[in-house]
Design an enzyme around this catalytic site. Sequence first.
Site, PDB file in Angstrom:
ATOM      1  N   HIS A  47       0.857  -1.192   0.000  1.00  0.00           N
ATOM      2  CA  HIS A  47       0.000   0.000   0.000  1.00  0.00           C
ATOM      3  C   HIS A  47       0.891   1.240   0.000  1.00  0.00           C
ATOM      4  CE1 HIS A  47      -3.003  -2.912   1.100  1.00  0.00           C
ATOM      5  NE2 HIS A  47      -2.404  -3.164   2.244  1.00  0.00           N
ATOM      6  N   GLU A  65      -1.514  -0.410   8.273  1.00  0.00           N
ATOM      7  CA  GLU A  65      -2.402  -1.374   8.932  1.00  0.00           C
ATOM      8  C   GLU A  65      -1.614  -2.243   9.914  1.00  0.00           C
ATOM      9  OE1 GLU A  65      -4.109  -3.604   5.713  1.00  0.00           O
ATOM     10  OE2 GLU A  65      -2.179  -4.371   5.044  1.00  0.00           O
ATOM     11  N   HIS A  89       3.752  -7.322   1.859  1.00  0.00           N
ATOM     12  CA  HIS A  89       3.185  -8.285   2.797  1.00  0.00           C
ATOM     13  C   HIS A  89       2.182  -9.200   2.101  1.00  0.00           C
ATOM     14  CE1 HIS A  89       0.455  -4.820   2.677  1.00  0.00           C
ATOM     15  NE2 HIS A  89      -0.522  -5.690   2.897  1.00  0.00           N
ATOM     16  N   ARG A 117      -1.417  -4.969  -6.110  1.00  0.00           N
ATOM     17  CA  ARG A 117      -1.110  -6.397  -6.180  1.00  0.00           C
ATOM     18  C   ARG A 117       0.209  -6.561  -6.931  1.00  0.00           C
ATOM     19  NH1 ARG A 117      -5.673  -8.230  -8.716  1.00  0.00           N
ATOM     20  NH2 ARG A 117      -6.866  -8.169  -6.799  1.00  0.00           N
TER      21      ARG A 117
END
Length: 317
Positions: A99, A116, A174, A194
């Site tokens: 991200h 996150e 990740h 992605r």
Amino acid sequence: MYKFEPLLKQTLWGGDKIIPFKHLDSQMDHVGESWEISGVNGNETIVAEGPDKGKSLNELTSTMKSQLVGKENYERFGNEFPLLIKFIDARQDLSIQVHPTDEIAHRQGKERGKTEMWYALESAPGAQLYNGLKQQITPEQYKEMVENDTITNALARYEVQEGDVFFIPAGRIHAIGAGCMVAEIQQTSDVTYRIYDFKRKDKNGNYRELHTKEAAESIDYNVLPDYRTVYQPTKNEGVQVVSCPYFTTAVYDLTEPMTLDYSELDSFVILIAVKGDGKLICNGQETSFRMGDTVLFPATTDEVKVEGTVKFLETFV
């Protein structure tokens, strides 16, 4: 205090653990995600009970404003609720992804990036996940490794134990592996790039889209010695595991009643039950609080009493 109807998401890689984990009466299969608290447009959670039953989280935020989220948070985020809370159950490996930071997202024409964290729930024996680079690579090497299917060789891989915490700041590569189940706390953002999808095809026989260029711009190429958050689990007191500009999270493992004092806090608080059974008492109201429950308390809350034998996450901004 507010409980919301969960938004259940069926996915290609979803499993069968979320329905029983949340004690739901549902026959849905391949449920990969339960969005517990969400203000994402088009995916807003709805209040499940009480006088505000039927209202969306965004309606609550725009009506209550700083009374719900806190004065500073309202100045910073306006009518957009700043956190998204999910449970994730991976029957198969999820794609390798990254991200962007807020700054890079803005440059790419997106509203914001995404930082996150994961808290590992009971997962399958041997389940693993990827988090961070284990070796130094250049953007050129990254593109080559994606093309020749070796990108996972550059990633730090962890066998997951219940209670493990992984912080994933924007820019860190990740992926959740097969057999993992996690609670996820993140910025309200759906921007995901992605990187690699194990050459899988969707139900129509097509490869899923990769975002190699955007990802290359977003990756943090720094290498750290360890990406797992090390903390000492302690009974009957809060243990802080993450503190960042987007959220602060603590783990509580209670076997005796405890009163949480929020009188000095200028923020909403979210409690996420990850194990056990108990109840919450606030302003004369009482609600059950057991594994799979997520409860939002407005910024006007002074204290919450927790009773029972229950393990939970506490998060706020």
